[in-house]
Design a protein around this motif. Sequence first.
Motif, PDB file in Angstrom:
ATOM      1  N   ILE A   2       0.824  -1.212   0.000  1.00 33.74           N
ATOM      2  CA  ILE A   2       0.000   0.000   0.000  1.00 33.74           C
ATOM      3  C   ILE A   2       0.860   1.264   0.000  1.00 33.74           C
ATOM      4  N   PHE A   3       2.027   1.196   0.615  1.00 29.19           N
ATOM      5  CA  PHE A   3       2.880   2.384   0.763  1.00 29.19           C
ATOM      6  C   PHE A   3       3.734   2.654  -0.472  1.00 29.19           C
TER       7      PHE A   3
ATOM      8  N   LEU B  15       2.808   5.782  -2.443  1.00 24.97           N
ATOM      9  CA  LEU B  15       3.201   6.967  -1.683  1.00 24.97           C
ATOM     10  C   LEU B  15       4.685   7.256  -1.882  1.00 24.97           C
TER      11      LEU B  15
ATOM     12  N   ALA C 280      -0.674  12.276   3.768  1.00 17.84           N
ATOM     13  CA  ALA C 280      -0.561  11.089   2.915  1.00 17.84           C
ATOM     14  C   ALA C 280      -0.222   9.855   3.745  1.00 17.84           C
ATOM     15  N   TRP C 281       0.676  10.022   4.707  1.00 18.83           N
ATOM     16  CA  TRP C 281       1.045   8.903   5.573  1.00 18.83           C
ATOM     17  C   TRP C 281      -0.136   8.445   6.434  1.00 18.83           C
TER      18      TRP C 281
ATOM     19  N   ALA D  88      -2.487   6.520   4.193  1.00 21.34           N
ATOM     20  CA  ALA D  88      -1.924   5.215   3.841  1.00 21.34           C
ATOM     21  C   ALA D  88      -1.955   4.254   5.029  1.00 21.34           C
TER      22      ALA D  88
ATOM     23  N   ALA E 215      -5.475   3.062   5.526  1.00 19.31           N
ATOM     24  CA  ALA E 215      -5.784   2.060   4.500  1.00 19.31           C
ATOM     25  C   ALA E 215      -5.108   0.727   4.827  1.00 19.31           C
ATOM     26  N   PHE E 216      -3.897   0.796   5.364  1.00 16.72           N
ATOM     27  CA  PHE E 216      -3.173  -0.412   5.760  1.00 16.72           C
ATOM     28  C   PHE E 216      -3.949  -1.181   6.838  1.00 16.72           C
TER      29      PHE E 216
ATOM     30  N   GLY F  68      -3.434   1.672  -2.263  1.00 18.94           N
ATOM     31  CA  GLY F  68      -2.489   2.725  -1.901  1.00 18.94           C
ATOM     32  C   GLY F  68      -2.652   3.950  -2.779  1.00 18.94           C
TER      33      GLY F  68
ATOM     34  N   ALA G  83      -5.939   5.668  -1.684  1.00 17.26           N
ATOM     35  CA  ALA G  83      -5.854   6.293  -0.358  1.00 17.26           C
ATOM     36  C   ALA G  83      -5.081   7.604  -0.400  1.00 17.26           C
ATOM     37  N   VAL G  84      -3.966   7.613  -1.135  1.00 17.33           N
ATOM     38  CA  VAL G  84      -3.105   8.800  -1.175  1.00 17.33           C
ATOM     39  C   VAL G  84      -3.580   9.796  -2.230  1.00 17.33           C
TER      40      VAL G  84
END
Length: 494
Positions: A215-216, A219, A230-231, A234, A237-238, A343, A346-347
Motif C-alpha cells: 500500500i505504501f 506513496l 498522505a502517511w 496510507a 488504509a493499511f 495505496g 488512499a493517497v
Amino acid sequence: MENALLAKAPASQPVALPLVLDVDHTLLRTDLLHESAIAFLKLNPLHIVLLVLWLWQGKAVLKRKLAERVQLDFAVLPVNAELEDYASRQHAAGRTVCLATAADELLAIRLAQRFAFVDFVLASDGSRNLKGAAKAASLSERFPNGFAYAGDSRSDLHIWEKAEAILLVNAGQDTSRRARALEKPIEAEFGRPSLGLRGWLKALRVHQWAKNVLIFIPLVLSGLFTDAGAWTAALTAFVALSLMASGTYLVNDLWDIEDDRRHWSKSKRPLASGRMTIKQAALVAPLTLLVSLGLGLALGPPVLATLIAYAVLTLGYSFAFKRKPVLDTFILATLFTLRLVLGIAAVGVVTSPWLLVFSMFLFTSLSFAKRLTEVLRFAEKSTDIGDKISGRGYFVMDTPFILGMGMSSGMASILIMVLYLTQEAFLIDFYANSVWLWGIPPMLFLWLSRIWMIAQRGELMDDPVVFATRDPKSLMLCAAVGAAFVMAWLGLPF
C-alpha cells in the motif's frame, strides 16, 4: 453396527461407575452441529434459508435434517487426546464407557465407530434434544445405580447434579466453580487448551499483514515522503486492508476446515486443530469486515470500492476460484495488485501503469511457486501421478506445467521492469540519477531464481512472500533494491 451401538447396554453394571462422555468440546475439540452446518452450506450457500426454517422447528429437527444430508469425515475431527487416552484405559480395565451427546444420533453413532472404547450411545433423535435436564433424566434412567459424567458447559450442571462423580473437561472458571459447589467427587480434570494472544494472532494471520506494505509503494514512488496527511491516509488504509484480510482468512478457514485438517501444515491452524472454536471464528470474522469497511468509508468512495472488490475476490477465491487451475493464481496476483490500487486510492496519486502490470506478472509467478510447493508436498505421499490435490484443481502430473508457468511469469516481470526503465523511468524528473535503477533487475532476477530453485527442491514453505520476510538472503536482496532506489532518487554519483 449403528443399531448395535444404540442397544449395546450391559446387562449388569461393573464395579466402577459407568463413564459417560459428552462429545462437543469434550471428547471432540469442536461442535458437531457447527461442523454439519458448515458442510451443508458448502453444498450451496443458499441453504442458509433451510437452516433458519429447520431451527424454527427446533434444534432436534435441525440436527436430524443436517445429519441426513451431510457426510463428515470423522477421522480428521480434532479429539481431546488426554480424555481419549483416559477413557481407553478405563475401558481396558473393564469399565463401561458411553457417549451421551446433544448431537444427532446418526452422527454420534458414526463418531463412536472411531473409538474402540465406546460401548453404546445416547443422543438426540430428531424429536428430543438430549441436552441439560433431558440428558440428566435419560442417564438417570439408564444408570439407576449412578454414573460419572465428563462435560464442559453450564448445561452439564444438570447432569452433574444426578451423577455420582464429575469429570471436568475444558470447563470455564464459572462452570468449574459451580460444579465443585455440588460437592461431588471430582474424578478427573482436563484443562482447556489456551488460544491466547499468540493463537489469536495466528488465527487472524497477522504475519500476513506484511503483504499489505505494498500500500505504501505508491506513496513512496510519488515522492510524498514528508506529507503527514498522505502517511495518515496510507496507514489507515493499511489497517483497513489488514482487518479485511484477517476477516476473509477466518471465512476461508471456516469454509476449508475439513480440507485443512488433512493438510500437512494447515492442520495446525487454531481453527482446524480445535484451539479456536467455530463459534469464535463466526463472530470475529464479520466484526473485522465491518470495521474495515467503516475505515474505508472514512477514507472515501475509491478506497471503499477497492476494499469491497478485495473482499469479493477473496471470498470468491475461497468458495470457488481456488479449485480452478491457473485462474487461482491469477486471482491471487490480482489481490496483490489491488493492494497497490488501494495505496493509489488512499493517497490520491497517479502512478505508472507499468507498476500494476509488473505486479501482476511478479505475483503470478509467486502464486505458482506456492502451488508448486503444495503439489510437491502432496506428491511425497502419493503413489499415482493422476492423484488430485485435496481442495485444489491440480494433479501431481501438473508439476512441470506449474514450474514452467511460474518461472516464465517471473522472467516476464523482469522484462517489464527493464521496459519501464527504458521507456519511462529515464525520461522523468523524479529520479535525480536514474542509472542506479539498473541495479534493480539483477537483484530481482537473483531473488526469483532463488525462490524457484528452493521451490522445485520442495524446500519452500507454503507462502513465498512470508518466506522472503524470514530469509536472510531475500532480505539482503530487498535491501539492495531499496538502496538502488534511494540512491537514484538522491542523485548520488554512480
